[in-house]
Design a protein around this motif. Structure first.
Motif, mmCIF file in Angstrom:
data_model
loop_
_atom_site.group_PDB
_atom_site.id
_atom_site.type_symbol
_atom_site.label_atom_id
_atom_site.label_comp_id
_atom_site.label_asym_id
_atom_site.label_seq_id
_atom_site.Cartn_x
_atom_site.Cartn_y
_atom_site.Cartn_z
ATOM 1 N N ALA A 1 0.713 -0.821 -0.374
ATOM 2 C CA ALA A 1 -0.317 0.133 -0.025
ATOM 3 C C ALA A 1 0.532 0.847 0.552
ATOM 4 O O ALA A 1 0.472 2.154 -0.843
ATOM 5 C CB ALA A 1 -0.941 0.257 1.398
ATOM 6 N N ASN A 2 1.659 1.604 0.781
ATOM 7 C CA ASN A 2 2.865 2.412 0.778
ATOM 8 C C ASN A 2 3.368 2.463 -0.689
ATOM 9 O O ASN A 2 3.475 3.920 -0.970
ATOM 10 C CB ASN A 2 3.952 1.971 2.344
ATOM 11 C CG ASN A 2 3.426 2.573 2.914
ATOM 12 O OD1 ASN A 2 2.567 3.873 3.386
ATOM 13 N ND2 ASN A 2 3.260 1.486 4.325
ATOM 14 N N MET A 3 3.727 1.567 -1.058
ATOM 15 C CA MET A 3 4.322 1.960 -1.750
ATOM 16 C C MET A 3 3.865 2.356 -3.438
ATOM 17 O O MET A 3 4.003 3.000 -4.137
ATOM 18 C CB MET A 3 5.093 -0.188 -3.084
ATOM 19 C CG MET A 3 5.565 -0.182 -3.948
ATOM 20 S SD MET A 3 5.642 -1.781 -4.398
ATOM 21 C CE MET A 3 4.414 -2.409 -4.101
ATOM 22 N N LEU A 4 2.666 1.598 -3.167
ATOM 23 C CA LEU A 4 1.255 2.400 -5.059
ATOM 24 C C LEU A 4 1.289 3.493 -3.980
ATOM 25 O O LEU A 4 1.139 4.472 -5.530
ATOM 26 C CB LEU A 4 0.299 1.619 -4.624
ATOM 27 C CG LEU A 4 0.311 0.170 -4.721
ATOM 28 C CD1 LEU A 4 -1.253 -0.623 -4.403
ATOM 29 C CD2 LEU A 4 0.430 0.120 -6.674
ATOM 30 N N ARG A 5 1.006 4.271 -3.107
ATOM 31 C CA ARG A 5 1.281 5.535 -3.622
ATOM 32 C C ARG A 5 2.385 6.683 -3.466
ATOM 33 O O ARG A 5 2.451 7.216 -4.145
ATOM 34 C CB ARG A 5 0.742 5.631 -1.575
ATOM 35 C CG ARG A 5 -0.526 5.763 -0.584
ATOM 36 C CD ARG A 5 -1.817 6.569 -0.741
ATOM 37 N NE ARG A 5 -2.677 6.227 -0.460
ATOM 38 C CZ ARG A 5 -3.311 6.238 0.844
ATOM 39 N NH1 ARG A 5 -2.618 6.173 1.458
ATOM 40 N NH2 ARG A 5 -4.544 5.596 0.591
ATOM 41 N N ARG A 6 3.613 5.694 -2.980
ATOM 42 C CA ARG A 6 4.887 5.731 -3.333
ATOM 43 C C ARG A 6 5.430 6.704 -4.587
ATOM 44 O O ARG A 6 5.667 7.284 -5.615
ATOM 45 C CB ARG A 6 6.192 5.634 -3.160
ATOM 46 C CG ARG A 6 7.873 6.149 -3.692
ATOM 47 C CD ARG A 6 7.986 5.215 -2.530
ATOM 48 N NE ARG A 6 7.998 4.057 -2.480
ATOM 49 C CZ ARG A 6 8.464 3.263 -3.685
ATOM 50 N NH1 ARG A 6 9.030 3.896 -5.139
ATOM 51 N NH2 ARG A 6 8.728 2.003 -3.711
ATOM 52 N N LEU A 7 4.511 4.998 -5.247
ATOM 53 C CA LEU A 7 3.991 5.680 -6.966
ATOM 54 C C LEU A 7 3.767 6.477 -7.746
ATOM 55 O O LEU A 7 3.248 6.923 -8.870
ATOM 56 C CB LEU A 7 4.286 4.210 -7.950
ATOM 57 C CG LEU A 7 5.121 3.336 -7.245
ATOM 58 C CD1 LEU A 7 4.734 1.939 -8.099
ATOM 59 C CD2 LEU A 7 6.087 3.936 -8.338
ATOM 60 N N GLY A 8 2.644 6.706 -6.707
ATOM 61 C CA GLY A 8 1.976 8.056 -7.240
ATOM 62 C C GLY A 8 0.437 7.974 -7.509
ATOM 63 O O GLY A 8 -0.944 8.761 -8.729
ATOM 64 N N VAL A 9 -0.001 6.285 -6.887
ATOM 65 C CA VAL A 9 -1.214 6.272 -7.391
ATOM 66 C C VAL A 9 -2.123 6.561 -6.257
ATOM 67 O O VAL A 9 -1.877 6.119 -4.980
ATOM 68 C CB VAL A 9 -1.248 4.911 -7.226
ATOM 69 C CG1 VAL A 9 -3.088 4.002 -8.093
ATOM 70 C CG2 VAL A 9 -0.086 4.113 -8.118
ATOM 71 N N ARG A 10 -3.628 7.115 -6.631
ATOM 72 C CA ARG A 10 -4.345 8.035 -5.220
ATOM 73 C C ARG A 10 -5.702 6.708 -5.212
ATOM 74 O O ARG A 10 -5.856 5.787 -6.192
ATOM 75 C CB ARG A 10 -4.907 8.991 -5.698
ATOM 76 C CG ARG A 10 -3.345 10.106 -6.325
ATOM 77 C CD ARG A 10 -4.139 11.828 -6.240
ATOM 78 N NE ARG A 10 -4.901 11.566 -7.676
ATOM 79 C CZ ARG A 10 -4.921 12.690 -8.086
ATOM 80 N NH1 ARG A 10 -4.375 14.421 -7.347
ATOM 81 N NH2 ARG A 10 -5.711 12.882 -9.383
#
Ligand code: 3SK
Length: 513
Positions: A47-56
């Motif tokens: 979940a943190n990785m997805l946020r870091r990759l810019g996915v909202r």
């Protein structure tokens, strides 16, 4: 999460840890294993990785993933973040992936190393795709999943989603061959577990589950993720092709108590001469079948050899899992059984009126696990999701005991090894071959009584006929997928048609049977 919100991952995964099953084995893919506690931490990292990759929140991420432990950690990690994972069939062609990636506008694509070659030429031309993350060894300079997860925190505040908010999408094949994205809600996973898994299958914490159907199928997702996780059971994931040899090998090594199969596989496992001595492990207590009708002979032979019943049922991608099923102690092979508790069904005629017992009608289902519609397909959504009722497109007859028996499709579609095949799609693939002028495709039963595509083709004048059969079969496999190719091809002078030029497939079906 705030009061009144509901995130499917809190119920499916975090609850297991809170109830003391943190050290219990959740998934074993024969190479890697994750306990419930590890899965919770890995899904938070994802979940943190997805946020870091810019996915909202509410944006989509696509998954073309083999069944390894990376599948549940990504699927659940995305849902935890309120991001919508879209697992895709791993057998599609580059063009089919291009269509779906554009349709769902995935921002990130997760792909297993072994599947990367199929999409390598596609990913560069997807306007919405910003990152490709490979599970396995790095490919072509793309990101690598293990590396991306490594630096992330295992703490994450789960998104306070609504039970009616889309949690994930699954693509369902359409009669024109174009897949449709079914939007499934946070509450839908629990709805299938509370009904079919609990009340028909009787799943329990001590179960070890093995599914031949992969996690990207609605059937496999319930079998090998939702149901076992709903009770803290253990799953053996199979990342390879589900051949009889592979399945018996996994059964012997892991002793599953529940084996979820499909009719073609049950028949192949029974008929495989080299596997005659196999017993399916020592703990098997129940099997399930879906995807297409289970021939009575297969059910009886399985019971005679392995001593356990196969619960045959029917479900759909739109309704997420099985809604009609045989039940332990109430089995009639050849029938799809009775409505699963929690699901209401109707059989209606063309005027929408309920039909009597013994009459054929289209099956409509009022389901707690129904998708909320097809993405960007208002017309098709309205025709399928009619208020509380979902039209299945299946024709059924009900007997006086309330059992339902499959009679065919309302359109011409049929299933091969549990996967929908549209005659139109196979015909369209055939006529792209230079030798073929026209084509019609119908289902034909093989010696086991299981349906496979049969084609009737009209050849172009002067078309070469040497090796025609093999050439056309290979052509269809390459164009639309390995399971859809016609197993039999008849060359004919003309096809039967209506006055308006529509192919009369029913005439070919009658001739074929
Ligand atoms: O094909 C089926 O019968 C099925 C069963 C469960 C979930 C999804 C599907 C398509």
């Amino acid at each position: 999460m705030s009061e009144g919100s509901y995130n499917a991952v809190t119920w499916l995964l975090d609850r297991n840890v809170e109830e003391g099953r943190g050290n219990k084995l959740a998934f074993d893919d024969t190479v890697s294993r994750l306990t419930y506690g590890e899965l919770q931490r890995e899904s938070r990292r994802a979940a943190n990785m997805l946020r870091r990759l810019g996915v909202r929140r509410e944006e989509r991420v696509a998954m073309i993933m083999l069944d390894t432990v990376d599948f549940p950690l990504l699927f659940l990690g995305a849902i935890r973040a309120g991001i919508v994972p879209v697992p895709l069939n791993t057998l599609l062609t580059a063009d089919q992936y291009a269509y779906i990636l554009a349709d769902c506008r995935a921002r990130v694509l997760f792909v297993s190393e072994a599947l990367y070659p199929v999409i390598k030429d596609v990913v560069g031309r997807m306007p919405d795709l910003e990152h490709v993350v490979v599970s396995g060894a790095k490919q072509n300079g793309h990101k690598q999943l293990a590396e991306e997860l490594a630096g992330e925190s295992d703490q994450f505040t789960t998104a306070a989603t609504h039970p009616d908010e889309p949690a994930f999408w699954l693509y369902s094949s359409g009669s024109t061959g174009m897949p449709k994205g079914v939007r499934h809600l946070h509450s839908n996973l629990q709805a299938t577990a509370d009904t079919y898994a609990k009340q028909v299958l009787g799943i329990r914490e001590s179960d070890v589950c093995l599914s031949a159907a992969k996690l990207f199928f609605a059937y496999g997702l319930g079998n090998a993720l939702t149901f076992p996780m709903s009770v803290g059971a253990t799953v053996v994931l199979n990342s390879e092709r589900p051949t009889p040899a592979r399945m018996f090998d996994l059964m012997n090594r892991y002793n599953p108590s529940i084996f979820y199969g499909v009719p073609t596989l049950f028949a192949a496992m029974l008929n495989d001469e080299t596997m005659k001595g196999e017993r399916g492990g020592k703990s098997l207590r129940i099997c399930t079948s879906a995807g297409e009708a289970l021939p009575e002979s297969v059910g009886n032979s399985w019971k005679a050899r392995f001593g356990v019943d196969i619960l045959d049922g029917v479900g759909s991608t739109e309704l997420l899992h099985i809604f009609l099923s045989n039940a332990p102690g109430d089995i009639k092979y050849g029938s799809s059984g009775k409505p699963v508790p929690g699901y209401a069904v109707r059989l209606v005629n063309e005027a929408g009126q309920d039909v009597a017992d013994g009459e054929v009608g289209e099956l409509l289902v009022d389901a707690p696990s129904a998708g909320e519609g097809y993405w960007n397909q208002r017309h098709k959504s309205r025709r399928t999701f009619e208020g509380p009722w979902t039209r299945t497109g299946d024709k059924y007859v009900r007997d006086a005991e309330g059992r339902y028996t499959f009679c065919g499709r309302a359109d011409d579609m049929f299933k091969v090894s549990g996967i929908w095949v549209s005659p139109f799609e196979v015909e369209s693939a055939l006529i792209t071959h230079p030798a073929v002028l026209e084509a019609a495709v119908v289902p034909e039963a093989d010696p086991e009584g299981l349906l496979k595509p049969k084609a009737f083709v009209v050849l172009r004048p002067g078309a070469a006929t040497a090796d025609l059969q093999e050439m056309l079969k290979e052509h269809v496999k390459q164009k639309i997928g390995p399971w859809k190719y016609p197993r039999w091809i008849d060359v004919v002078d003309s096809l039967p048609k209506t006055a308006t030029g529509k192919i009369q497939r029913f005439k070919l079906r009658e001739g074929a049977n």
